[in-house]
Motif scaffolding. Sequence first.
Motif, PDB file in Angstrom:
ATOM      1  N   SER A 257       1.034  -1.317  -0.046  1.00  0.00           N
ATOM      2  CA  SER A 257       0.152  -0.129  -0.041  1.00  0.00           C
ATOM      3  C   SER A 257       1.021   1.300  -0.013  1.00  0.00           C
ATOM      4  N   VAL A 258       2.207   0.998   0.228  1.00  0.00           N
ATOM      5  CA  VAL A 258       2.949   2.075   0.261  1.00  0.00           C
ATOM      6  C   VAL A 258       3.286   2.726  -1.206  1.00  0.00           C
ATOM      7  N   ILE A 259       2.903   4.300  -1.196  1.00  0.00           N
ATOM      8  CA  ILE A 259       3.264   4.847  -2.619  1.00  0.00           C
ATOM      9  C   ILE A 259       3.985   6.170  -2.258  1.00  0.00           C
ATOM     10  N   LEU A 260       5.240   6.051  -3.083  1.00  0.00           N
ATOM     11  CA  LEU A 260       6.211   7.365  -2.651  1.00  0.00           C
ATOM     12  C   LEU A 260       5.799   8.372  -3.418  1.00  0.00           C
ATOM     13  N   ILE A 261       5.324   9.486  -3.040  1.00  0.00           N
ATOM     14  CA  ILE A 261       4.936  10.724  -3.780  1.00  0.00           C
ATOM     15  C   ILE A 261       6.121  11.808  -3.480  1.00  0.00           C
ATOM     16  N   ASN A 262       6.803  11.956  -2.272  1.00  0.00           N
ATOM     17  CA  ASN A 262       7.808  12.973  -2.004  1.00  0.00           C
ATOM     18  C   ASN A 262       9.249  12.341  -2.214  1.00  0.00           C
ATOM     19  N   THR A 263      10.061  13.145  -2.770  1.00  0.00           N
ATOM     20  CA  THR A 263      11.405  12.552  -3.071  1.00  0.00           C
ATOM     21  C   THR A 263      12.216  12.852  -1.770  1.00  0.00           C
ATOM     22  N   ALA A 264      11.899  13.763  -0.805  1.00  0.00           N
ATOM     23  CA  ALA A 264      12.479  13.419   0.514  1.00  0.00           C
ATOM     24  C   ALA A 264      12.024  12.882   1.497  1.00  0.00           C
ATOM     25  N   PHE A 265      12.134  11.483   1.713  1.00  0.00           N
ATOM     26  CA  PHE A 265      11.464  10.685   2.580  1.00  0.00           C
ATOM     27  C   PHE A 265      12.597  10.031   3.657  1.00  0.00           C
ATOM     28  N   ARG A 266      12.132   9.352   4.788  1.00  0.00           N
ATOM     29  CA  ARG A 266      12.898   8.912   5.577  1.00  0.00           C
ATOM     30  C   ARG A 266      13.545   7.742   5.126  1.00  0.00           C
ATOM     31  N   LEU A 267      15.067   7.714   5.112  1.00  0.00           N
ATOM     32  CA  LEU A 267      15.720   6.524   4.434  1.00  0.00           C
ATOM     33  C   LEU A 267      15.324   5.411   5.638  1.00  0.00           C
ATOM     34  N   GLU A 268      15.429   5.525   6.750  1.00  0.00           N
ATOM     35  CA  GLU A 268      15.573   4.756   7.664  1.00  0.00           C
ATOM     36  C   GLU A 268      14.281   3.712   7.731  1.00  0.00           C
ATOM     37  N   ASP A 269      12.965   4.576   7.431  1.00  0.00           N
ATOM     38  CA  ASP A 269      11.748   4.050   7.246  1.00  0.00           C
ATOM     39  C   ASP A 269      11.748   2.972   6.123  1.00  0.00           C
ATOM     40  N   TYR A 270      12.264   3.376   5.151  1.00  0.00           N
ATOM     41  CA  TYR A 270      12.196   2.589   3.955  1.00  0.00           C
ATOM     42  C   TYR A 270      13.000   1.303   4.130  1.00  0.00           C
ATOM     43  N   ILE A 271      14.229   1.524   4.716  1.00  0.00           N
ATOM     44  CA  ILE A 271      14.923   0.390   4.982  1.00  0.00           C
ATOM     45  C   ILE A 271      14.474  -0.506   5.757  1.00  0.00           C
ATOM     46  N   LYS A 272      13.991  -0.260   6.851  1.00  0.00           N
ATOM     47  CA  LYS A 272      13.124  -0.938   7.803  1.00  0.00           C
ATOM     48  C   LYS A 272      11.892  -1.665   7.169  1.00  0.00           C
ATOM     49  N   LEU A 273      11.199  -1.293   6.246  1.00  0.00           N
ATOM     50  CA  LEU A 273      10.188  -1.700   5.796  1.00  0.00           C
ATOM     51  C   LEU A 273      10.697  -2.834   4.559  1.00  0.00           C
ATOM     52  N   LEU A 274      11.842  -2.238   3.854  1.00  0.00           N
ATOM     53  CA  LEU A 274      12.514  -3.118   2.869  1.00  0.00           C
ATOM     54  C   LEU A 274      12.986  -4.771   3.481  1.00  0.00           C
ATOM     55  N   TYR A 275      13.444  -4.402   4.468  1.00  0.00           N
ATOM     56  CA  TYR A 275      14.126  -5.692   5.190  1.00  0.00           C
ATOM     57  C   TYR A 275      13.159  -6.585   5.793  1.00  0.00           C
ATOM     58  N   GLU A 276      12.080  -5.975   6.452  1.00  0.00           N
ATOM     59  CA  GLU A 276      11.153  -6.461   6.898  1.00  0.00           C
ATOM     60  C   GLU A 276      10.211  -7.771   5.862  1.00  0.00           C
ATOM     61  N   ILE A 277      10.047  -6.902   4.838  1.00  0.00           N
ATOM     62  CA  ILE A 277       9.743  -7.610   3.720  1.00  0.00           C
ATOM     63  C   ILE A 277      10.459  -8.837   3.113  1.00  0.00           C
ATOM     64  N   GLU A 278      11.901  -8.366   3.128  1.00  0.00           N
ATOM     65  CA  GLU A 278      12.814  -9.535   2.515  1.00  0.00           C
ATOM     66  C   GLU A 278      12.757 -10.757   3.762  1.00  0.00           C
ATOM     67  N   ALA A 279      12.619 -10.529   5.046  1.00  0.00           N
ATOM     68  CA  ALA A 279      12.330 -11.699   5.876  1.00  0.00           C
ATOM     69  C   ALA A 279      11.372 -12.499   5.535  1.00  0.00           C
ATOM     70  N   SER A 280      10.150 -11.772   5.608  1.00  0.00           N
ATOM     71  CA  SER A 280       8.850 -12.480   4.885  1.00  0.00           C
ATOM     72  C   SER A 280       8.977 -13.407   3.812  1.00  0.00           C
ATOM     73  N   LYS A 281       9.611 -12.710   2.788  1.00  0.00           N
ATOM     74  CA  LYS A 281       9.975 -13.350   1.425  1.00  0.00           C
ATOM     75  C   LYS A 281      10.984 -14.842   1.678  1.00  0.00           C
ATOM     76  N   LEU A 282      11.844 -14.590   2.669  1.00  0.00           N
ATOM     77  CA  LEU A 282      12.762 -15.903   2.729  1.00  0.00           C
ATOM     78  C   LEU A 282      12.058 -16.845   3.415  1.00  0.00           C
ATOM     79  N   GLU A 283      10.973 -16.446   4.230  1.00  0.00           N
ATOM     80  CA  GLU A 283      10.092 -17.453   5.142  1.00  0.00           C
ATOM     81  C   GLU A 283       9.230 -18.129   4.185  1.00  0.00           C
TER      82      GLU A 283
END
Length: 490
Positions: A70-96
């Motif tokens: 559901s995440v849609i990035l509209i703004n060019t300046a966003f919190r990288l730490e939010d993005y990385i946290k979500l990305l790696y949580e999703i990777e963990a789910s993918k591996l599972e």
Amino acid sequence: MANNFFNEFQNGNCNSTDAIAGGCSIDPSTYALEELLLNEIKQIAFYVTKLSEFNLKNDDIMQKTIKALSVILINTAFRLEDYIKLLYEIEASKLEVKEKYLKTAKEKSIKYELVENAIKLPENPTLTNLLRLGETLVAEKRKGYEPKKLDLIELIAFFARTTSINLEKLSHLGYQNPEWNFQVLKFLNLINITSKKTEKLKQNICDFSQISFEIWQKLMEILEKTYGKRIETDINFEIKEGKSILVSGSDLDELDKLLQALEGQDINVYTNSSLFNAFSYPHFSKYKNLIGHFGGENAEIDFTNFKGPVFATQNFLQRVDNLRHGTIYTTKIIAPEKMVRIKDNNFTSLIENALKSKGFTKEDITKPEKITLKYNLKDINEIIKKANGKDITIIVGSYKKSEITKKFENGLLIELDSPVEIQLLIYILKETNCKNINLVITHCSPNTVNILLSTLFSDPEKLYFAKCPNSIINPHIINALTEHFGVEIL
């Protein structure tokens, strides 16, 4: 302001100054990072679909994946730490889910399959190496598809993502449907199947549109169950003296929670963007703090002019890259850099900021202005009865209304002034012969594109849509609508 309020929604968040400065085009870096996140999600979609062949599903992982989708990035300046946290949580789910699929295939002595473009994420992520991976994926996708098929692939991803927003809203309201979660991921998995023919993809999109339509129906049903049966009401544009908070986005449940937290506080609350819909639900009339609506559909202007803090809900989808000043709080999963995070519905910091702010003064007070948010089924039913096989044109929103009504003056017209009207549209499509329908949607946003896509299964006679800035809607999606589904751009 009130007289042209609904017209203000037609251009999304892109004005002429932005266009001249190049601010209305897709940012390549943002697009690359979205593609990297989508790559992880589409791998989950692949393995979830494969596991379903063994009658195996993981509802928890599917729910987490829908939230990420559901995440849609509209703004060019966003919190990288939010993005990385979500990305790696999703990777963990993918591996599972991948491990579960491979284990099950081995147990059943079935030859397993692996998804393509399974790029490994770096152990120590930086913006540079994440961008490089995302750009590689974008380049491979562009090489892998001829242009017209690429348009459909982009549309499928967009349709799945915007439908996930509605599933997230339902989840916030206490309703979950694991089967719908699965259907969205199964639909997204189409972009993993490079051999799919264009005509088959078009049919898949039309088939999925009925599922999306049903999700919209359920969302409207749950909103009425939660907040009362929708009624015709006035939206107040008066500015009153006092401390204030502006709430922008489309999440009624978050507006409700904030108003609950403000009871007893001397703080006025104004809605912004499509949250004007709150005034049509009886539940919100009980809140004395809820004063009216402020602004239109340009957050950078509205937030700058508002004299108090702003609360942007989770599904706030506007640009604030050029915001000049103002304190913004948010519950967005990936927040723009300029926003302060609200966790666990704790609005203490937001409320304290509002109490400390100057607020609106006597000089800011405006005379009462109101517009009516119509909800008149009786008038609509009368038009439907008159149709008797004739064409009916449904106009959603007020942009270019005189020009549009003139174009269809020889037929019957149903005018839905709200630019994001879906409930009445659902009613009309269910009550009429859709093949006699011309549907005109005059407002461009991710939400309204989803509304348009959700009607495809009903096969209206003709579809019309607003002109969209590239920063809001990827041009591939507009190309797909015009080339493959005959949508005419206004």
